[in-house]
Scaffold this active site. Structure first.
Site, PDB file in Angstrom:
ATOM      1  N   CYS A 113       0.885  -1.245  -0.023  1.00 36.83           N
ATOM      2  CA  CYS A 113       0.212  -0.134   0.007  1.00 36.83           C
ATOM      3  C   CYS A 113       0.984   1.021  -0.039  1.00 36.83           C
ATOM      4  O   CYS A 113       0.585   2.140  -0.753  1.00 36.83           O
ATOM      5  CB  CYS A 113      -0.716   0.087   1.226  1.00 36.83           C
ATOM      6  N   HIS A 127       0.800   4.964  -2.005  1.00 40.04           N
ATOM      7  CA  HIS A 127       0.116   6.085  -0.931  1.00 40.04           C
ATOM      8  C   HIS A 127       1.100   6.499   0.041  1.00 40.04           C
ATOM      9  O   HIS A 127       0.622   7.461   0.900  1.00 40.04           O
ATOM     10  CB  HIS A 127      -1.106   5.386  -0.168  1.00 40.04           C
ATOM     11  N   CYS A 131      -8.601  -2.035  -4.293  1.00 38.95           N
ATOM     12  CA  CYS A 131      -7.195  -1.581  -4.388  1.00 38.95           C
ATOM     13  C   CYS A 131      -6.260  -3.003  -4.705  1.00 38.95           C
ATOM     14  O   CYS A 131      -5.259  -2.951  -5.222  1.00 38.95           O
ATOM     15  CB  CYS A 131      -6.643  -0.731  -3.278  1.00 38.95           C
ATOM     16  N   CYS A 141     -35.130  -0.489  11.878  1.00 39.30           N
ATOM     17  CA  CYS A 141     -33.865   0.151  12.780  1.00 39.30           C
ATOM     18  C   CYS A 141     -34.493   1.477  13.564  1.00 39.30           C
ATOM     19  O   CYS A 141     -34.115   1.775  14.577  1.00 39.30           O
ATOM     20  CB  CYS A 141     -32.743   0.816  11.927  1.00 39.30           C
ATOM     21  N   HIS A 149     -33.785   3.025  17.156  1.00 42.34           N
ATOM     22  CA  HIS A 149     -32.452   4.054  16.975  1.00 42.34           C
ATOM     23  C   HIS A 149     -32.700   5.444  16.759  1.00 42.34           C
ATOM     24  O   HIS A 149     -31.960   6.343  17.120  1.00 42.34           O
ATOM     25  CB  HIS A 149     -31.252   3.621  16.158  1.00 42.34           C
ATOM     26  N   CYS A 199     -27.554  -6.992  14.281  1.00 38.43           N
ATOM     27  CA  CYS A 199     -28.696  -6.388  14.500  1.00 38.43           C
ATOM     28  C   CYS A 199     -30.017  -6.836  13.865  1.00 38.43           C
ATOM     29  O   CYS A 199     -30.983  -7.016  14.139  1.00 38.43           O
ATOM     30  CB  CYS A 199     -28.841  -4.721  14.184  1.00 38.43           C
TER      31      CYS A 199
END
Lengths: 106, 258
Positions: B73, B77, B111, B174, B178, B219
């Site tokens: 990487c 970068h 990538c 949800c 929430h 969840c």
């Protein structure tokens, strides 16, 4: 790969009580879990931890299956002289890791 | 009288379902603020935060050459501290080639495939979590700005729709927890606002680091619905909506949660 995180104060005054914090990367598999197929997942834990201060053992702990993954062990000692702390973790399946940290005592 | 009461309750319930109240910006709170002091201390101290073990692994992976191209990487970068600062605060982001949003994990795997000619890393594998945590940690403290790209609008809308959609045997969306009940408790645990500020997170229940997709899947299983597969567009759209909903809140990666 780095396996442990150690936190020892870089400098201390002679006689100071200092806190040492260690965090070791380990799954701490209890040996009590079963796979969906019924097989037991073999135990794989760290069994022993010790710390030496300039060669003298100052702390030791035995670890057991109920201890969570990535054990975080913290303890106190008195800064007596400059030198190094050596940490040892020993466990199942030949697990053996070491780490060191140095301190300057003024 | 009792009948009128029932009508009133039914009216309230229906109104709740239709007008699920969204959280005003000033009342938004990170999951951090719902935690006990001990858990907060664990997150705040980099030598006590177990998520840092993955960050350190990720740092090592960042400069390790891999794949057919034998590139790391870091070869493209350079120093992640500069090049990756603020990146995670903009993800999921629109990918022009694919014509849809991709999350940070998918970006890392794209990538790998395109530039390193390496095999993609499996979701929730140690290496993918480590790289994601390392990249995201560079954005710690940066305000989330996901969703500012106009190309993402239809996908944010789809994610929002999913967030509002009741589903599963418990027939919950949800939003029912929430948005509507975040100041209450469920079986002793705080119901939080679902602000994804610190992913990947070290969850004490998991005894491990985990991605936002893992959190969403557990969840969804909790409301007894069939969870989407890892990498499914629906999960990315949900991630996108949640991140755009948290716009302006600071990134905490790697966060610790109970």
């Amino acid at each position: 790969m780095p396996a442990a995180l150690i936190n020892v104060p870089r400098k201390a005054k002679r006689g100071d009580v200092i806190e040492i914090k260690t965090l070791m990367s380990h799954i701490m598999e209890t040996g009590y879990r079963h796979l969906a197929s019924g097989e037991v997942v073999p135990r794989d834990i760290i069994t022993s931890f010790s710390c030496r201060y300039n060669g003298t053992e100052i702390f030791r702990a035995d670890l057991f299956p109920a201890i969570a993954a990535n054990p975080f062990i913290t303890f106190f000692t008195t800064a007596t002289e400059s030198g190094t702390f050596e940490f040892d973790w020993i466990g199942d399946k030949g697990f053996s890791e070491t780490a060191t940290a140095s301190i300057i005592v003024e | 009288m009792r009948f009128a009461g029932i009508i009133a309750i039914v009216a309230l319930l229906t109104a709740g379902a239709v007008l699920a109240t969204e959280i005003p910006p000033a009342e938004r709170r990170s999951g951090y603020s719902f935690m006990a002091a001990d858990t907060r201390a664990m997150q705040d101290d980099d030598t006590a935060n177990p998520g840092m073990l993955w960050v350190l692994d990720g740092e090592a992976l960042w400069s390790r050459k891999t794949g057919g191209a034998d590139k790391a990487c870091a070869d493209c970068h350079n120093d992640a501290r500069a090049s990756m600062k603020g990146i995670a605060a903009r993800y999921p982001a629109f990918d022009k080639t694919l014509g849809r949003p991709v999350d940070l994990e998918q970006r890392i795997n794209l990538c790998r495939a395109n530039h390193q000619q390496a095999q993609p890393l499996a979701y929730e594998s140690r290496d993918l979590l480590a790289l994601t945590a390392f990249v995201a940690q560079q954005s710690r403290g940066v305000a989330i700005e996901t969703g500012s790209d106009p190309q993402l609008e239809p996908f944010v809308a789809k994610g929002r729709e999913l967030f509002m959609q009741r589903q599963g045997q418990l027939n919950l969306g949800c939003t029912n927890c929430h948005d509507d009940n975040w100041d209450k408790h469920l079986a002793g645990s705080a119901i939080t606002q679902a602000q994804p500020t610190g992913y990947p997170i070290y969850r004490l229940e998991w005894q491990s680091l985990g991605s936002l997709q893992r959190r969403l899947r557990s969840c969804i299983t909790g409301i007894r619905a069939q969870a989407y597969d890892y990498g499914a567009p629906e999960l990315v759209e949900l991630e996108l909506y949640l991140m755009s909903r948290a716009r302006g809140m600071p990134v905490e990666t790697p966060a610790v949660r109970p």
